[in-house]
Design a protein around this motif. Structure first.
Motif, PDB file in Angstrom:
ATOM      1  N   LYS A 111       0.833  -1.214   0.000  1.00 56.58           N
ATOM      2  CA  LYS A 111       0.000   0.000   0.000  1.00 56.58           C
ATOM      3  C   LYS A 111       0.861   1.256   0.000  1.00 56.58           C
ATOM      4  O   LYS A 111       0.503   2.265  -0.601  1.00 56.58           O
ATOM      5  CB  LYS A 111      -0.925  -0.013   1.214  1.00 56.58           C
ATOM      6  N   LYS A 112       2.003   1.195   0.685  1.00 56.98           N
ATOM      7  CA  LYS A 112       2.896   2.348   0.754  1.00 56.98           C
ATOM      8  C   LYS A 112       3.762   2.457  -0.499  1.00 56.98           C
ATOM      9  O   LYS A 112       4.098   3.554  -0.947  1.00 56.98           O
ATOM     10  CB  LYS A 112       3.786   2.241   1.990  1.00 56.98           C
ATOM     11  N   GLY A 113       4.152   1.295  -1.068  1.00 55.56           N
ATOM     12  CA  GLY A 113       5.022   1.294  -2.228  1.00 55.56           C
ATOM     13  C   GLY A 113       6.413   1.816  -1.888  1.00 55.56           C
ATOM     14  O   GLY A 113       6.795   1.917  -0.727  1.00 55.56           O
ATOM     15  N   GLY A 114       7.177   2.119  -2.921  1.00 56.60           N
ATOM     16  CA  GLY A 114       8.486   2.718  -2.718  1.00 56.60           C
ATOM     17  C   GLY A 114       9.593   1.713  -2.487  1.00 56.60           C
ATOM     18  O   GLY A 114       9.408   0.496  -2.614  1.00 56.60           O
ATOM     19  N   PRO A 115      10.774   2.196  -2.123  1.00 60.31           N
ATOM     20  CA  PRO A 115      11.974   1.346  -2.004  1.00 60.31           C
ATOM     21  C   PRO A 115      11.840   0.206  -1.004  1.00 60.31           C
ATOM     22  O   PRO A 115      12.358  -0.890  -1.243  1.00 60.31           O
ATOM     23  CB  PRO A 115      13.052   2.342  -1.559  1.00 60.31           C
ATOM     24  N   ALA A 116      11.159   0.441   0.130  1.00 55.10           N
ATOM     25  CA  ALA A 116      11.037  -0.623   1.133  1.00 55.10           C
ATOM     26  C   ALA A 116      10.254  -1.802   0.581  1.00 55.10           C
ATOM     27  O   ALA A 116      10.597  -2.967   0.825  1.00 55.10           O
ATOM     28  CB  ALA A 116      10.362  -0.086   2.396  1.00 55.10           C
ATOM     29  N   TYR A 117       9.205  -1.499  -0.181  1.00 53.94           N
ATOM     30  CA  TYR A 117       8.398  -2.569  -0.772  1.00 53.94           C
ATOM     31  C   TYR A 117       9.191  -3.292  -1.856  1.00 53.94           C
ATOM     32  O   TYR A 117       9.188  -4.526  -1.930  1.00 53.94           O
ATOM     33  CB  TYR A 117       7.108  -1.994  -1.338  1.00 53.94           C
ATOM     34  N   GLU A 118       9.864  -2.548  -2.689  1.00 54.61           N
ATOM     35  CA  GLU A 118      10.653  -3.175  -3.748  1.00 54.61           C
ATOM     36  C   GLU A 118      11.747  -4.060  -3.160  1.00 54.61           C
ATOM     37  O   GLU A 118      12.059  -5.116  -3.707  1.00 54.61           O
ATOM     38  CB  GLU A 118      11.248  -2.103  -4.660  1.00 54.61           C
ATOM     39  N   ALA A 119      12.299  -3.642  -2.044  1.00 49.95           N
ATOM     40  CA  ALA A 119      13.363  -4.428  -1.412  1.00 49.95           C
ATOM     41  C   ALA A 119      12.839  -5.776  -0.929  1.00 49.95           C
ATOM     42  O   ALA A 119      13.509  -6.813  -1.101  1.00 49.95           O
ATOM     43  CB  ALA A 119      13.969  -3.648  -0.243  1.00 49.95           C
ATOM     44  N   ILE A 120      11.642  -5.802  -0.342  1.00 45.91           N
ATOM     45  CA  ILE A 120      11.106  -7.077   0.133  1.00 45.91           C
ATOM     46  C   ILE A 120      10.686  -7.956  -1.040  1.00 45.91           C
ATOM     47  O   ILE A 120      10.792  -9.190  -0.976  1.00 45.91           O
ATOM     48  CB  ILE A 120       9.939  -6.857   1.120  1.00 45.91           C
ATOM     49  N   MET A 121      10.248  -7.349  -2.146  1.00 48.70           N
ATOM     50  CA  MET A 121       9.937  -8.126  -3.341  1.00 48.70           C
ATOM     51  C   MET A 121      11.202  -8.782  -3.894  1.00 48.70           C
ATOM     52  O   MET A 121      11.206  -9.956  -4.272  1.00 48.70           O
ATOM     53  CB  MET A 121       9.309  -7.234  -4.417  1.00 48.70           C
ATOM     54  N   GLN A 122      12.283  -8.024  -3.934  1.00 48.52           N
ATOM     55  CA  GLN A 122      13.544  -8.564  -4.426  1.00 48.52           C
ATOM     56  C   GLN A 122      14.056  -9.668  -3.513  1.00 48.52           C
ATOM     57  O   GLN A 122      14.529 -10.716  -3.976  1.00 48.52           O
ATOM     58  CB  GLN A 122      14.580  -7.458  -4.549  1.00 48.52           C
ATOM     59  N   GLN A 123      13.945  -9.457  -2.209  1.00 48.29           N
ATOM     60  CA  GLN A 123      14.392 -10.465  -1.255  1.00 48.29           C
ATOM     61  C   GLN A 123      13.583 -11.748  -1.391  1.00 48.29           C
ATOM     62  O   GLN A 123      14.134 -12.858  -1.363  1.00 48.29           O
ATOM     63  CB  GLN A 123      14.275  -9.912   0.161  1.00 48.29           C
ATOM     64  N   THR A 124      12.271 -11.605  -1.551  1.00 47.65           N
ATOM     65  CA  THR A 124      11.421 -12.780  -1.736  1.00 47.65           C
ATOM     66  C   THR A 124      11.819 -13.529  -3.002  1.00 47.65           C
ATOM     67  O   THR A 124      11.873 -14.762  -3.024  1.00 47.65           O
ATOM     68  CB  THR A 124       9.946 -12.368  -1.816  1.00 47.65           C
ATOM     69  N   GLY A 125      12.092 -12.772  -4.059  1.00 49.69           N
ATOM     70  CA  GLY A 125      12.503 -13.398  -5.307  1.00 49.69           C
ATOM     71  C   GLY A 125      13.784 -14.202  -5.157  1.00 49.69           C
ATOM     72  O   GLY A 125      13.906 -15.312  -5.700  1.00 49.69           O
ATOM     73  N   GLU A 126      14.730 -13.669  -4.410  1.00 54.03           N
ATOM     74  CA  GLU A 126      15.996 -14.374  -4.198  1.00 54.03           C
ATOM     75  C   GLU A 126      15.779 -15.667  -3.426  1.00 54.03           C
ATOM     76  O   GLU A 126      16.420 -16.691  -3.714  1.00 54.03           O
ATOM     77  CB  GLU A 126      16.967 -13.456  -3.466  1.00 54.03           C
ATOM     78  N   HIS A 127      14.869 -15.643  -2.456  1.00 56.38           N
ATOM     79  CA  HIS A 127      14.574 -16.858  -1.696  1.00 56.38           C
ATOM     80  C   HIS A 127      13.842 -17.882  -2.559  1.00 56.38           C
ATOM     81  O   HIS A 127      14.188 -19.068  -2.574  1.00 56.38           O
ATOM     82  CB  HIS A 127      13.731 -16.511  -0.473  1.00 56.38           C
ATOM     83  N   MET A 128      12.829 -17.418  -3.274  1.00 51.26           N
ATOM     84  CA  MET A 128      12.001 -18.329  -4.059  1.00 51.26           C
ATOM     85  C   MET A 128      12.746 -18.913  -5.253  1.00 51.26           C
ATOM     86  O   MET A 128      12.426 -20.009  -5.716  1.00 51.26           O
ATOM     87  CB  MET A 128      10.733 -17.618  -4.533  1.00 51.26           C
ATOM     88  N   ARG A 129      13.755 -18.210  -5.732  1.00 50.85           N
ATOM     89  CA  ARG A 129      14.544 -18.728  -6.851  1.00 50.85           C
ATOM     90  C   ARG A 129      15.211 -20.042  -6.472  1.00 50.85           C
ATOM     91  O   ARG A 129      15.481 -20.886  -7.319  1.00 50.85           O
ATOM     92  CB  ARG A 129      15.594 -17.700  -7.276  1.00 50.85           C
TER      93      ARG A 129
END
Length: 292
Positions: free
Chosen positions: A148-166
């Motif tokens: 809901k807030k968006g921005g760098p903090a959200y993008e960072a958790i998306m990237q982190q999730t991607g690294e784990h799920m990969r």
């Protein structure tokens, strides 16, 4: 069978098919995150009914070219292009989890070619009159609060999730989902094939980038590009009370909103078990839903 299709705008999209081409066309929309690898877990449906399953990996996942700023409704153009390429005409649309809204988009925006739609454990629009995240597991509550807030903090958790799920494998995929899996979903994933298919779908989704996941979540939280009241084809909603990813409040709300709806409500089922425990019933519904 898997293939890569070059679309009219130059994007590439992963396409997979399973089943007998003489069967009824079913277009499957994977979850969030996901890829066409999940289609292998649905192969039992083709043993129970004469169905031809088609799926794509949505833009930004796997090797499908990213489409930044896409809406849920944008999926319809890709569905039509893929079915035209395969020489398929009418179809029934099915979506699981984050694929649910994309299935409903086809029902709203592609009738009568889309004859009917099914949403299995699918999310409701985010601008509803109930607490959209109440009843979700802690990971989802945190993720959508940041969304809901968006921005760098959200993008960072998306990237982190991607690294784990990969790195998802059949051995660690249950652990990767953490508090999002109730016992009944863990039991469903005791099956080696089901666990391997889910792990492969997650790993493939993030094989090249994490932004497809970001785009999926942004699209789900934003206006979808259509309203559920527009849906005029037969629709079926499947949801369970034990679901910690998409609580049953989503299904109940959509059941009150969509005009021609069959409700499949399972008090004991979770996000994954609602599919794996009901292949017979799902296959029967796909064979009959929307027929005269």
């Amino acid at each position: 069978m898997t293939d890569t299709l070059i679309l009219g705008d130059g994007r590439s999209i992963e396409v997979a098919t399973v089943g007998d081409p003489s069967g009824r066309t079913v277009f499957f929309h994977h979850g969030t995150p996901g890829s066409t690898a999940l289609l292998r877990s649905l192969a039992p449906l083709t043993d129970k009914a004469n169905l031809f399953l088609v799926a794509t990996t949505r833009p930004g996942y796997g090797t499908s070219t990213r489409l930044a700023g896409r809406s849920v409704g944008d999926v319809v153009a890709d569905v039509r292009a893929v079915l035209d390429h395969l020489g398929r005409d009418s179809y029934i649309s099915v979506g699981w989890s984050g694929g649910g809204p994309h299935s409903l988009a086809c029902a709203a925006l592609d009738a009568p070619r889309c004859e009917a739609a099914v949403s299995i454990a699918g999310v409701a629009p985010a601008d509803v009159d109930f607490d959209w995240t109440e009843g979700m597991g802690p990971e989802n509550v945190e993720e959508f609060a940041l969304a809901k807030k968006g921005g760098p903090a959200y993008e960072a958790i998306m990237q982190q999730t991607g690294e784990h799920m990969r790195g998802a494998t059949a051995d660690n995929v249950i652990e990767l989902f953490g508090g999002l899996l109730p016992d009944i979903d863990k039991a469903a994933l005791a099956d080696d094939d089901a666990r391997a298919a889910l792990a492969q779908a997650c790993a493939d989704a993030f094989a090249h980038d994490w932004r497809g996941y970001l785009d999926d979540n942004v699209a789900i939280m934003a206006p979808w590009g259509f309203s559920l009241e527009e849906i005029a084809v037969p629709t079926s909603l499947w949801f369970g009370d034990a679901d910690l990813m998409v609580p049953p409040t989503h299904g109940h709300w959509m059941a009150r909103t969509i005009l021609d709806t069959v409700v499949r409500h399972f008090p004991v089922e979770g996000h994954i078990s609602i599919m794996t425990n009901h292949f017979d019933a799902i296959a029967a519904e796909l064979n009959e839903l929307g027929r005269p």
